[in-house]
Design an enzyme around this catalytic site. Structure first.
Site, PDB file in Angstrom:
ATOM      1  N   SER A 368       0.865  -1.178   0.000  1.00  0.00           N
ATOM      2  CA  SER A 368       0.000   0.000   0.000  1.00  0.00           C
ATOM      3  C   SER A 368       0.899   1.224   0.000  1.00  0.00           C
ATOM      4  O   SER A 368       1.706   1.402   0.914  1.00  0.00           O
ATOM      5  CB  SER A 368      -0.907   0.022   1.238  1.00  0.00           C
ATOM      6  N   ARG A 369       0.774   2.043  -1.026  1.00  0.00           N
ATOM      7  CA  ARG A 369       1.641   3.224  -1.122  1.00  0.00           C
ATOM      8  C   ARG A 369       1.167   4.345  -0.209  1.00  0.00           C
ATOM      9  O   ARG A 369       1.840   5.358  -0.093  1.00  0.00           O
ATOM     10  CB  ARG A 369       1.738   3.691  -2.577  1.00  0.00           C
TER      11      ARG A 369
END
Length: 513
Positions: A368-369
């Site tokens: 998850s950025r």
């Protein structure tokens, strides 16, 4: 033989030229044209000099179409409905409108097609306004950074791959690995969270859509969900416009300041539908026979998911696109395109699914950025270095398969890793609130989990959930849930109670001699 083929092609060309020459287009109005050829849901039309891209047209036979190719002397029309009725030489009229979908709050709890028509057997839906299915994505100034979590209720995701409101998180994996299950569990977990959900089914079987509906109804999630369905029996054009229609509905809620979750199940079928339309229109094929603008197809869709600034109401659209891979090949054309567009991906593995690790998430390839920016403080306090530990466990697990004596420290890491993996296992439709998830993470961080036998961890989880749910009315638990963080006093008390629960549990579940 070659001359014979050339002769046939020349004759066909002459016949087509004569047909075109015989059309008296001067007698037609500027908003009227004529069908030159029709095949496989595509009509080639002459006339209509003022046609616009994505403008709808009406065929004399009663069908409707969509302008998707503008040539110098002709139009490529994708037929939306009644393709079997459209014939050569019939008149086509411009509607004067870019394709739009009706917008209404009455869509909640209904199943509609990509044109806004109900297909669930219920009454006609009253609508007051329309919105074009293709709109410009919010600009940089109109957005805010993602900071609020959109909890899935799945411990492995909320702890290790957190999703924020306004994020685009890809769910990717082979067929039958639990992709749709994660998306549906996320929708179910939005109950009482003031999040409106939209599920877009693209090319799905009617039975599959019915299963989703029944699951949502069973868990009281259908009333805040809109289902936009372009089934396998629909035209390729309907499948093509379905995700854009769903996004337009989502935008109508976002601009009211509301939070929306939209699931695209799945964009692989969407890309295939667009490829079919493009090949029928004789566009130049590229890699894997997809047209050159296939990246733009999904980027202009997913960029519309955003967290709006407070000046614009602060609404958000969180997108969960689904992509189906073949033999776990994430380097294929469509998977790599969508990975580059989204803010992270949840990658599901066949191997994990087959050995009973569900959800079958490959934590090494999942990311998850947005990260901890989309987690409540309690999760940040208790997560520690969990992802790194699991990564080390996976490496040592592979190494240990070669045999040989393992030193005590390696055995300890393997034992701890096995117990964490077992704790992260979760059945479908068993969402965990984030405060319960934080308690489980605390048990890992403080090594309390190590005192439980691996084969008893699922039963231990049930005992922990039951214990703390019975204490929800206690003031310190209420305060922890409300503030979404754990004070030092609360942490000490949680640890004491976790130790007591574990001792009592082990006493009751001691193996018989």
């Amino acid at each position: 033989m070659a001359n014979s083929k050339n002769f046939k092609l020349t004759e066909i060309s002459k016949i087509i030229s004569r047909r075109i020459a015989n059309y008296n287009l001067s007698k037609l109005k500027t908003n009227e044209g004529r069908v030159v050829s029709v095949s496989d849901g595509i009509a080639i039309v002459h006339g209509l000099p003022h046609a616009r891209y994505l403008e709808t047209v009406n065929f004399q036979s009663g069908g409707t179409g969509l302008v998707i190719t503008l040539e110098e002397n002709s139009l490529g029309i994708a037929i939306i409905n009644k393709p079997e009725k459209v014939k050569e030489n019939e008149v086509v009229k411009l509607s004067g409108e870019i394709i739009s979908i009706p917008i209404s709050d009455n869509f909640l709890g209904r199943v509609i097609d990509p044109l806004g028509n109900p297909i669930d057997g219920g009454p006609k839906i009253k609508t007051t306004k329309k919105q074009q299915i293709e709109t410009e994505a919010p600009g940089v100034i109109d957005r805010e950074s993602v900071s609020r979590p959109l909890a899935t209720g799945i411990l492995a995701i909320d702890a290790l791959i957190p999703i924020g409101r306004g994020q685009r998180e890809l769910i990717i994996g082979d067929r039958q690995t639990g992709k749709t299950a994660i998306a549906i569990d996320t929708i179910i977990n939005q109950r009482d969270q003031n999040v409106i959900c939209i599920y877009v089914a693209i090319g799905q079987k009617n039975t599959s859509i019915l299963e989703v509906i029944n699951q949502l109804k069973t868990h009281y999630a259908f009333d805040y969900t809109v289902i936009v369905a372009a089934t396998a029996a629909n035209t390729e054009t309907m499948k093509y416009i379905a995700p854009y229609a769903g996004m337009s509905i989502a935008e109508s809620y976002m601009h009211q300041g509301k939070d929306v979750l939209i699931v695209f199940d799945d964009l692989t079928k969407h890309a295939i539908a667009y490829r079919a339309l493009s090949l029928l229109l004789q566009r130049t094929p590229g890699r894997e026979a997809y047209p050159g603008d296939i990246f733009y197809l999904h980027s202009r869709l997913l960029e519309r998911a955003a967290k709006l600034s407070s000046a614009l109401g602060g609404g958000s659209i969180t997108a969960l696109p689904i992509i189906e891979t073949q033999l776990e090949d994430i380097a294929a054309y469509i998977p790599t395109n969508v990975i580059s567009i989204t803010d992270g991906q949840i990658f599901l593995l066949n191997e994990l699914f087959n050995i009973g690790v569900k959800p079958a998430i490959n934590l090494e390839l999942s990311v998850s950025r947005v990260g901890s920016a989309a987690q409540i403080p309690a999760m940040k306090q208790t997560i520690g270095s969990l992802k790194l530990e699991l990564s080390q466990y996976r490496e040592l697990q592979i190494f240990s398969q070669f045999g040989g004596n393992l030193d005590p420290s390696t055995v300890k890491i393997l034992d701890r890793g096995q117990k964490i993996v077992e704790l992260l296992k979760q059945k479908e439709s068993t969402a965990l609130p984030q405060w319960i998830q934080s308690i489980f993470l605390l048990a890992i961080k403080k090594n309390i989990l190590l005192d439980v036998a691996t084969n008893q961890i699922q039963n231990w989880k049930i005992a922990v959930i039951k214990h703390f749910e019975q204490k929800m009315n206690h003031s310190w638990i209420k305060e922890m849930i409300k503030k979404e963080k754990i004070s030092d006093h609360q942490q000490t008390r949680l640890i004491v109670e976790l130790v007591q629960i574990t001792k009592k549990f082990n006493t009751l579940h001691q193996p018989q001699k």
